[in-house]
Motif scaffolding. Structure first.
Motif, PDB file in Angstrom:
ATOM      1  N   TRP A 146       0.863  -1.167   0.000  1.00  0.00           N
ATOM      2  CA  TRP A 146       0.000   0.000   0.000  1.00  0.00           C
ATOM      3  C   TRP A 146       0.893   1.209   0.000  1.00  0.00           C
ATOM      4  O   TRP A 146       1.606   1.476   0.957  1.00  0.00           O
ATOM      5  CB  TRP A 146      -0.910  -0.004   1.222  1.00  0.00           C
ATOM      6  CG  TRP A 146      -2.006  -0.975   1.061  1.00  0.00           C
ATOM      7  CD1 TRP A 146      -2.099  -1.939   0.115  1.00  0.00           C
ATOM      8  CD2 TRP A 146      -3.161  -1.087   1.847  1.00  0.00           C
ATOM      9  NE1 TRP A 146      -3.235  -2.647   0.257  1.00  0.00           N
ATOM     10  CE2 TRP A 146      -3.923  -2.147   1.327  1.00  0.00           C
ATOM     11  CE3 TRP A 146      -3.639  -0.402   2.961  1.00  0.00           C
ATOM     12  CZ2 TRP A 146      -5.127  -2.531   1.870  1.00  0.00           C
ATOM     13  CZ3 TRP A 146      -4.848  -0.782   3.508  1.00  0.00           C
ATOM     14  CH2 TRP A 146      -5.590  -1.836   2.967  1.00  0.00           C
ATOM     15  N   PHE A 147       0.807   1.925  -1.062  1.00  0.00           N
ATOM     16  CA  PHE A 147       1.708   3.039  -1.265  1.00  0.00           C
ATOM     17  C   PHE A 147       0.968   4.311  -0.893  1.00  0.00           C
ATOM     18  O   PHE A 147       0.002   4.700  -1.547  1.00  0.00           O
ATOM     19  CB  PHE A 147       2.145   3.055  -2.734  1.00  0.00           C
ATOM     20  CG  PHE A 147       3.083   4.167  -3.064  1.00  0.00           C
ATOM     21  CD1 PHE A 147       4.125   4.507  -2.218  1.00  0.00           C
ATOM     22  CD2 PHE A 147       2.932   4.863  -4.251  1.00  0.00           C
ATOM     23  CE1 PHE A 147       4.988   5.523  -2.552  1.00  0.00           C
ATOM     24  CE2 PHE A 147       3.810   5.885  -4.578  1.00  0.00           C
ATOM     25  CZ  PHE A 147       4.829   6.209  -3.727  1.00  0.00           C
ATOM     26  N   ARG A 148       1.428   4.915   0.149  1.00  0.00           N
ATOM     27  CA  ARG A 148       0.825   6.193   0.563  1.00  0.00           C
ATOM     28  C   ARG A 148       1.449   7.271  -0.292  1.00  0.00           C
ATOM     29  O   ARG A 148       2.567   7.678  -0.069  1.00  0.00           O
ATOM     30  CB  ARG A 148       1.056   6.409   2.044  1.00  0.00           C
ATOM     31  CG  ARG A 148       0.271   5.422   2.898  1.00  0.00           C
ATOM     32  CD  ARG A 148       0.721   5.459   4.333  1.00  0.00           C
ATOM     33  NE  ARG A 148       0.629   6.821   4.881  1.00  0.00           N
ATOM     34  CZ  ARG A 148      -0.508   7.394   5.256  1.00  0.00           C
ATOM     35  NH1 ARG A 148      -1.636   6.740   5.140  1.00  0.00           N
ATOM     36  NH2 ARG A 148      -0.511   8.609   5.748  1.00  0.00           N
TER      37      ARG A 148
ATOM     38  N   ILE B 289      -3.018   9.747  -0.783  1.00  0.00           N
ATOM     39  CA  ILE B 289      -3.894   8.717  -1.336  1.00  0.00           C
ATOM     40  C   ILE B 289      -3.163   7.391  -1.217  1.00  0.00           C
ATOM     41  O   ILE B 289      -1.949   7.324  -1.439  1.00  0.00           O
ATOM     42  CB  ILE B 289      -4.201   8.970  -2.822  1.00  0.00           C
ATOM     43  CG1 ILE B 289      -4.849  10.336  -3.011  1.00  0.00           C
ATOM     44  CG2 ILE B 289      -5.112   7.884  -3.377  1.00  0.00           C
ATOM     45  CD1 ILE B 289      -5.093  10.667  -4.468  1.00  0.00           C
ATOM     46  N   THR B 290      -3.888   6.348  -0.892  1.00  0.00           N
ATOM     47  CA  THR B 290      -3.246   5.046  -0.817  1.00  0.00           C
ATOM     48  C   THR B 290      -3.526   4.257  -2.093  1.00  0.00           C
ATOM     49  O   THR B 290      -4.672   4.093  -2.492  1.00  0.00           O
ATOM     50  CB  THR B 290      -3.775   4.256   0.388  1.00  0.00           C
ATOM     51  OG1 THR B 290      -3.647   5.072   1.547  1.00  0.00           O
ATOM     52  CG2 THR B 290      -3.002   2.978   0.572  1.00  0.00           C
ATOM     53  N   TYR B 291      -2.476   3.802  -2.714  1.00  0.00           N
ATOM     54  CA  TYR B 291      -2.619   2.966  -3.911  1.00  0.00           C
ATOM     55  C   TYR B 291      -2.156   1.550  -3.606  1.00  0.00           C
ATOM     56  O   TYR B 291      -1.204   1.353  -2.849  1.00  0.00           O
ATOM     57  CB  TYR B 291      -1.786   3.517  -5.066  1.00  0.00           C
ATOM     58  CG  TYR B 291      -2.296   4.814  -5.625  1.00  0.00           C
ATOM     59  CD1 TYR B 291      -3.490   4.868  -6.337  1.00  0.00           C
ATOM     60  CD2 TYR B 291      -1.576   5.987  -5.456  1.00  0.00           C
ATOM     61  CE1 TYR B 291      -3.951   6.057  -6.859  1.00  0.00           C
ATOM     62  CE2 TYR B 291      -2.034   7.192  -5.976  1.00  0.00           C
ATOM     63  CZ  TYR B 291      -3.222   7.223  -6.681  1.00  0.00           C
ATOM     64  OH  TYR B 291      -3.683   8.391  -7.200  1.00  0.00           O
ATOM     65  N   ALA B 292      -2.821   0.607  -4.203  1.00  0.00           N
ATOM     66  CA  ALA B 292      -2.414  -0.787  -4.015  1.00  0.00           C
ATOM     67  C   ALA B 292      -1.495  -1.218  -5.146  1.00  0.00           C
ATOM     68  O   ALA B 292      -1.728  -0.893  -6.305  1.00  0.00           O
ATOM     69  CB  ALA B 292      -3.633  -1.677  -3.965  1.00  0.00           C
TER      70      ALA B 292
END
Lengths: 753, 753
Positions: A154-156, A171-174
């Motif tokens: 999970w990339f903040r 934003i959190t990206y998977a």
């Protein structure tokens, strides 16, 4: 992909937004990967659209994400489109070649050449786009102590506010795990490739291999079973180890860096992947020219089986490398374990395939699903596909399983199918096979230029070419010599030359080579394999025609007349038997739909039944094997005879509507069970009580039995199942056959006569 | 997935290792996603294998990674296997139902029910496994300033050394962008789903829609063109907006949280996705019962077209939401732009589809690829698939494109194909269609339990059911009333009731609903849609039979005799025309292969040609339309007449071998071009100079012209193309037809007579 030209203003996003597409499409995208040249082309359009739309007031990130997902989807579509057009082009050119009777270039060669051209265009016409990557590390202290990497990250991701005053929003990206990055410098490589290699094993190879099994000429296959098994199993293994050893020696002599990192296991793996021969091109040629059936059977049987052997062998070698040996040195116990792996995986896969085939046969025998051909075909396809899945799910080899499933489907299930389903299944798999084959050969061509993991090493490539030839020679000549000791119809020298020459490398070698391109050695192997495949398919395939001439191997004799002169009555059985082999043995019938397809010319997917006749060639030695049926019992391998006996007595009565029924073949004590497993249709053979049962199939099945009896050495006439086109004359000729047969025949044709 | 039980000792890895499989398989894995219950089952095996193997001396991380990749691959295989077995089970049960003439449950309903059962088993029998995720942040200072997230992350993963003294080693793993994490709490949800929704749009729907177009009964379709277009375009749009408005009002009245976040756009989207009706189940029933052809054509035409309308409409609404409107309020210019989007995408997709269809027709007309049926079929399949890809690559709607491609292929290309290819293409797409349909309905059932993004809201669901019914009613009754003002054969009240009742929701609604499940509102919509689909397919589909009876809609009349009594000579034309519709109109012929498939019973994929006869029902009003051919010119819509004229004069002569040729229809000045576009075969019609040309198709084509002429109002006899089974008797009957026809007929049958 550069997207720096997008206006950098960022607006805060609400937590619930409509960009599910972005997620799902990007998932889809990981399947069909990016192609750089189109991406750059389309990116311009995408960016332009995004920039030019004046109403861009909504969340820009969202729109950009969505545009990117759409773009990726379009790139994948374009990517596939290139291949589809390439295939269409190949189809049209093949037609042109067939139309003008061009024989020096065959369809697979053509597909490879077109692929090379398009690959070169893509490579040199396109610009190189790069994928953006970023180095990340765990948030806070790295507490995660497992030795496996996590499944998702999970990339903040910090987005800067446009007004610039507020603290950056996050934003959190998977992100999904993809694999290890081995060489941090060559970062592009891994993501700019074209198709996932696993696509070959899961989508392209299964229909090809299944079709090979489904359309195998079993009669000749079983007649040459000993030779085929020897060539396929012993020969391929021998060849793999020999090539491996030889390559290892040669590479060690090379001054280059390869010699230091190239392990014996690597070279063994190369030996395993370069050993299997491809049936495709050579059989297409054999088919067109109607080459001697036994030669045909040898080449087909060997190349089909050695694909299966090679995939299991390479798996075992890989396993040995990964699980048992860390040094690359030889370890006896580990070797033995790998050996047992090899055999257990091969035979378990075989069993699963055969079991699923038999299960389908039982389903089609004991239900009357044949009343609804669409349902029946669907069932057939589903069961065949589930064989692959079942094998893969149980860690066996799906490709091997579908091969034997195909053989069983053809041998048993096919006899239970309705006429409609026979045609339909045959045509569907024929088409799938054709498309898959041409796709893979196009791809071999294209990937020579576009696949980024090629590693050219002239020394290695030359050595590989020489070793491949030597390996093939070792496979053919000594084994032929060995076989000729006991074999009644000897394999003549010219046939041996042809067998040697027919050792084209194809789809399986390529698929195995491209499956693993992590290290430099593997990349070198891929390059060498690709070149060997291209060379053998284009050059050897093209020259096969001339070689057949030069070796004076009999081709294209007008069968029926030739035969009648030589063998009179028996020849009729043979020619009928050959032109409709599946009628008697469960092969695929070139059903002509009552003369509807008169002007149909077969484009063989390498395994058709057009090969009408066994001919006694000038060599005579091998061709003679198919001359008369009475000699069968002497010529047949013991293995084949035992199997034939068992098959006729137990398997066929159990799995098809054939006769003798189990009531006759099983001991009396088993009668209740036997009765349960025997259908009414089987007992009343002529099927008069089943109004809607196809009459063709009854004959076909019965005829099966006839053939089975001949396998028992009683010499019954096979091939009477051609009711479609069976003339009075032909029936009468049959009646002139030995008494045992005449009685049977009179039983069936009594009403007609 | 917990893998904590693996021995945590970690060995340093060399940079080049043999774990390409891990990477490639994990890529493959993102396509078929994880299923928790199998994963936990298999994990035990996998871990056990890894732990029990004593020779585990190599790099443990590698082995663990490889085992994990293998495990994932097996899980995906098992996942697919579940569906394949489910389909096989459905097939067998359908057969059983057909065999025992069960009419209260049809195949799609069955697939749904089996799906529900299996879904429940998976849900409640399996344990829940979790995916490991880890929060990461950019390494060092976050300098990356683009507003888009990077394509890949490189995760520098720290592995602890076993000896513990050295500094931790670092492996870099690549992670691929997947999507945004919207709700940080519900982390499992996104990764435990079953199939990627895009699979439906890229794999499942295209063959279904193509087949619908390919097997459309164009004659009745064109005859009812006005009504069909009204229902499909006006009706669907009306219904979408009405349902949208109504839903919005109802939701706003609800006390729950939904009312705050549910925008008008959301409800419009719901309106668009719930409006399209599914042809499948209801047509299967109509087919079995041989319902009135015009009712059949109305239902089929509408449901095929409204799928296309709905997908474009929902796209436009989504676009409006994303690009033009940030607030959800109404914006006139944005609305108009969306409207133009809607029309431009729809018509451009239509044009691409039609163009590709025509291109295929030209290819098959001007080459003699028909000499090689396999090549021809391959070309046909490739061109049809490339239509989908082309549309997707140009940001249009592939599904709409393949629909119109299918229609053109059937109308033009089909006439140029060889007999073998006609059968083959029809059978292949029939099978694909059958499998895809049943897969999607099984999946609807399974996903009710396994898809994690369901959100049950009783109020919303009940409202949705009511709105869906109202929407359908608004689509049918007022529009029928409007149509009946001008329409000569009025749509009777009972027919209207049946049309209302035939509004089952199906694959398209589900696919649109599951495509986007980011927000709670969307999840609520998905749940409501799934339930509506299940209810309508199982309950409405099951009741259709009884309703047909109750509404006294004529079914299952024994056609030929009935017709002969009523219309004498004309009825023969009709019945021939209907039982072999494509012979005269380019429809798919139920080719019987010269009587080979006598015992074939059709299992319709909803769109077969078994519907043998138009019957004057008790209502008479609509059924009468098909009574005599002479009344055609009065009954036919003006649009259909103009098109028919143009088609016969220019399109068919250009694209097929039909007559009159362009030489006759084009002005004299265009003669050179016309000559170029006219084949010799076209000029010499009876094809005597083409030895290898299939005689059937000549007749078929000529007959096409005959039918074309009848569209011009000359009343020529159609349907003489059944040479396969055309008896002397039938030919003589034809000769008793009007003089204009008799002359033509004598031309063709002169030799025979």
């Amino acid at each position: 992909m550069s997207h720096g030209d997008v206006d950098p203003e960022v607006v805060m996003t609400s937590p619930h937004r409509i960009n599910g597409d972005a997620g799902s499409r990007s998932r889809w995208q990981t399947f069909w990967k990016l192609q750089s040249w189109q991406s750059s082309m389309l990116l311009l359009v995408g960016v332009a659209v995004c920039v030019l739309v004046p109403g861009c007031s909504a969340t820009d990130t969202d729109i950009a994400l969505d545009a990117k997902a759409t773009l990726n989807h379009r790139i994948q579509s374009l990517d596939l489109l290139v291949f589809v057009f390439l295939l269409a082009l190949t189809v049209l050119t093949i037609w042109l070649f067939k139309h003008h009777r061009v024989s020096w270039l065959h369809e697979t060669g053509l597909a490879v050449i077109y692929g090379l051209i398009v690959g070169a265009i893509i490579r040199y016409a396109g610009t190189s786009a790069t994928l953006v990557h970023i180095q990340v590390e765990p948030q806070g202290v790295p507490t995660y102590s497992d030795k496996l990497p996590p499944d998702t990250l999970w990339f903040r991701y910090p987005v800067n506010q446009t007004n610039g005053t507020k603290a950056p929003d996050v934003i959190t990206y998977a992100y999904v795990f993809r694999g290890q990055v081995h060489d941090v410098d060559e970062n592009e490589i891994d993501l700019k490739a074209t198709f996932d290699p696993e696509v070959f094993f899961n989508i392209i190879l299964p229909p090809i291999i299944f079709y090979a099994g489904y359309s195998l000429k079993k009669k000749y296959f079983f007649r040459n079973l000993g030779a085929i098994l020897t060539f396929a199993i012993v020969g391929t293994t021998l060849s793999a180890f020999l090539i491996g050893g030889f390559m290892y020696g040669c590479v060690k002599l090379m001054p280059k860096y390869l010699s230091s990192s190239f392990t014996f296991l690597d070279s063994l793996y190369f030996g395993a992947l370069i050993s299997p021969t491809d049936p495709l091109t050579i059989l297409a040629i054999f088919n067109d020219l109607r080459v001697d059936v036994n030669l045909y059977a040898l080449v087909l049987g060997e190349s089909v089986l050695n694909d299966a052997v090679a995939i299991v062998l390479s798996g075992a070698i890989q396993n040995y490398g990964e699980h048992y040996s860390s040094t690359g040195d030889f370890e006896t116990t580990a070797f033995l374990r790998s050996l047992s792996d090899f055999f257990s995986i091969f035979f378990l896969s075989l069993m699963i395939g055969a079991a699923m085939g038999c299960l389908t046969a039982l389903m089609t025998k004991f239900t009357r699903v044949r009343d609804f051909p669409l349902l029946e075909s669907a069932l057939f396809v589903l069961m065949s596909y589930s064989t692959f899945l079942l094998a893969e799910a149980t860690e066996l080899t799906g490709v091997v399983a579908v091969l034997f499933c195909g053989i069983c489907q053809a041998h048993y299930t096919y006899n239970n199918l309705s006429e409609d389903s026979r045609q339909r299944t045959k045509q569907i798999f024929e088409l799938l096979n054709f498309l898959a084959e041409n796709f893979i050969f196009s791809y071999i061509g294209v990937s020579m230029f576009t696949f980024p993991k090629h590693h050219f090493d002239a020394g290695f490539i030359i050595t590989a070419f020489i070793c491949a030839a030597i390996g093939r020679a070792v496979n053919v000549y000594p084994l032929s010599w060995l076989l000729n000791i006991k074999r009644k119809p000897k394999i003549s020298t010219n046939f041996q030359h042809m067998l040697f020459f027919a050792g084209l490398r194809g789809a399986m070698s390529f698929a195995l080579a491209i499956r693993n391109t992590v290290s430099d050695e593997r990349q070198t192997m891929l390059t060498a394999t690709s070149l060997i495949v291209i060379f053998t398919v284009v050059i050897q395939g093209g020259a096969a025609n001339f070689l057949l001439n030069w070796l004076k191997i009999p081709v294209g004799v007008d069968d029926e007349t030739e035969q009648l002169n030589n063998y009179q009555v028996h020849s009729v059985y043979n020619s009928m038997d050959n032109s409709h082999p599946q009628t008697s043995d469960g092969y695929l019938q070139d059903v002509e739909g009552g003369g509807v397809n008169r002007n149909k010319m077969r484009l063989s997917g390498g395994t058709d039944t057009n090969l009408d006749t066994p001919v006694d060639g000038p060599n005579g030695s091998l061709g003679g094997a198919s001359g008369g049926r009475r000699r069968n019992s002497h010529e047949k391998a013991i293995l084949a005879r035992i199997w034939g006996n068992f098959d006729t007595k137990y398997m066929k009565p159990l799995l098809t509507h054939s006769r003798p029924t189990l009531l006759e073949t099983l001991p009396v004590c088993c009668n209740p069970i036997a009765r349960l497993l025997t259908t009414t249709q089987q007992l009343t053979q002529d099927g008069s009580e089943f109004r809607r049962v196809d009459s063709d199939s009854d004959i076909c099945i019965d005829n099966d039995t006839g053939n089975g009896l001949s396998q028992d050495g009683t010499g019954a006439a096979p091939g009477v199942g051609r009711r479609n086109s069976l003339s009075r004359m032909e029936i009468l000729e049959h009646v002139q056959s030995p008494v045992s047969t005449r009685i049977r025949l009179l039983g069936f044709y009594g009403k007609k006569l």
